[in-house]
Enzyme design. Structure first.
Site, PDB file in Angstrom:
ATOM      1  N   TYR A 129       0.858  -1.185   0.000  1.00 13.43           N
ATOM      2  CA  TYR A 129       0.000   0.000   0.000  1.00 13.43           C
ATOM      3  C   TYR A 129       0.894   1.234   0.000  1.00 13.43           C
ATOM      4  O   TYR A 129       1.856   1.317   0.763  1.00 13.43           O
ATOM      5  CB  TYR A 129      -0.900  -0.015   1.232  1.00 13.43           C
ATOM      6  CG  TYR A 129      -1.663   1.270   1.469  1.00 13.43           C
ATOM      7  CD1 TYR A 129      -2.884   1.500   0.849  1.00 13.43           C
ATOM      8  CD2 TYR A 129      -1.159   2.251   2.320  1.00 13.43           C
ATOM      9  CE1 TYR A 129      -3.584   2.673   1.068  1.00 13.43           C
ATOM     10  CE2 TYR A 129      -1.852   3.427   2.546  1.00 13.43           C
ATOM     11  CZ  TYR A 129      -3.063   3.639   1.917  1.00 13.43           C
ATOM     12  OH  TYR A 129      -3.751   4.809   2.144  1.00 13.43           O
ATOM     13  N   HIS A 130       0.565   2.221  -0.851  1.00 19.80           N
ATOM     14  CA  HIS A 130       1.406   3.409  -1.014  1.00 19.80           C
ATOM     15  C   HIS A 130       0.909   4.532  -0.115  1.00 19.80           C
ATOM     16  O   HIS A 130      -0.198   5.041  -0.284  1.00 19.80           O
ATOM     17  CB  HIS A 130       1.368   3.865  -2.474  1.00 19.80           C
ATOM     18  CG  HIS A 130       2.552   4.700  -2.882  1.00 19.80           C
ATOM     19  ND1 HIS A 130       3.016   5.751  -2.128  1.00 19.80           N
ATOM     20  CD2 HIS A 130       3.367   4.622  -3.960  1.00 19.80           C
ATOM     21  CE1 HIS A 130       4.058   6.301  -2.722  1.00 19.80           C
ATOM     22  NE2 HIS A 130       4.298   5.626  -3.839  1.00 19.80           N
ATOM     23  N   GLY A 131       1.737   4.941   0.860  1.00 18.47           N
ATOM     24  CA  GLY A 131       1.408   6.091   1.685  1.00 18.47           C
ATOM     25  C   GLY A 131       1.642   7.380   0.925  1.00 18.47           C
ATOM     26  O   GLY A 131       1.998   7.377  -0.257  1.00 18.47           O
TER      27      GLY A 131
END
Length: 330
Positions: A129-131
């Site tokens: 998951y990309h912050g």
């Protein structure tokens, strides 16, 4: 200057330094009641100080990146002769950078890495998951290098390769742009490769609800199928609380969709607790389609979010978690 100082010390009572400074400024500028203006200015500064801090702190990461770039240039200059005789001239530089970034992660975020035993000895595709920023991936990569002496390549958006001075850093960090064939070749050579299917859109427009924004992307799944490697899901707890964006502003979303550049401002840099969790690998199955594998991977990342992240995310709670111990449930 002497006259002003003498004026401050004259009389039966001595002035405070601030009063003395006000008196001198009034004499120099000829503006009366300048103390009122200074008081107002200090009040505005105090009022805006928190706002200034949240937008200035992200600059620390930028500074660290350029410190890393400066170090790489110095290292390369000192090892130009060795380069012709070494299969990887960047070994020493990689060790230093891993230590630098791991130290920053430990000190500023109390960074932890859980589930490293789920990473296979051979090649594998790490999907995460990309912050708002990829700083959690940098910490993961640095810790993996220190713990397992393994490098993990990563796929990045094309705009990253246009950033001034970043070429040498991207080379050492093993950052590639793609396309799919390059990703497959990287895995076939036995390397680990990481990719965030949500990319820049997920980074800018996801929020404290940790909504996965992958749309119908399945190219990463096809890469894993073509290379015949497992997919390793990964998620970092509180990654949205460390940095946040103003992606909720509609006009910024429209502007991004038009020019496809990260024009959305970000803020934060808060020293929240960060923990990266690596899930169980999804093994290669020759009969599984890319659509099925993509859906299975998304479900695995979603499961990590639901297990390890309190939703909605809260910055204060994430800060307080620095003083809590993690239950052994992962």
């Amino acid at each position: 200057m002497t006259v002003g100082n003498e004026s401050c010390t004259a009389g039966l009572t001595s002035m405070s330094y601030l009063t003395c400074l006000t008196y001198i400024l009034e004499e120099w500028t000829g503006v009366k009641d300048i103390g009122d203006y200074l008081s107002y200015a200090f009040y505005i500064l105090w009022l805006l100080f928190p706002l200034v801090i949240v937008f200035v702190l992200p600059g620390v990461i930028v500074i660290l990146l350029y410190v890393s770039i400066l170090w790489l240039h110095i290292y390369k200059r000192k090892n130009e002769i060795k380069e012709a005789y070494s299969h990887d001239v960047w070994i020493g530089a990689s060790e230093v950078l891993a230590t630098l970034w791991d130290g920053h992660g430990r000190i500023w975020h109390g960074y932890e890495l859980h589930g490293v035993e789920n990473i296979p000895q051979g090649p594998g595709l790490v999907v995460f998951y990309h912050g708002a920023t990829p700083v959690d991936y940098i910490y993961f990569s640095a810790r993996l290098h220190i713990m397992k002496k393994r490098r993990c390549r990563v796929v990045a958006d094309h705009f990253v390769f246009r950033l001034p001075g970043f070429r040498i850093l991207l080379e050492v960090f093993g950052v590639i742009h793609g396309p799919k064939e390059a990703c497959v070749r990287t895995l076939e050579k036995g390397h680990l490769l990481a990719i965030a299917p949500g990319g820049v859109r997920e980074a800018l427009f996801s929020d404290e609800m940790y909504t996965i924004l992958w749309s119908d992307r399945k190219g990463f799944a096809q890469v894993a199928i073509d290379a015949k490697v497992p997919i390793i899901p990964m998620f970092t707890q509180n990654v949205r609380e460390g940095f946040r964006t103003l992606g909720g502003i509609r006009i910024l979303r429209s502007l991004y969709e038009r020019i496809r550049l990260p024009v959305v401002p970000l803020y934060g840099g808060f020293p929240v607790k960060l923990r990266t969790f690596i899930g169980e690998p999804i093994p290669y199955e020759p009969n599984m389609t890319a659509e099925e594998l993509a859906a299975k991977t998304k479900a695995a990342v979603q499961a990590l979010i639901e297990k390890h992240q309190k939703i909605p995310g809260n910055i204060f709670r994430a800060l307080m978690e620095r003083f809590q111990t993690q239950k052994k449930e992962d």
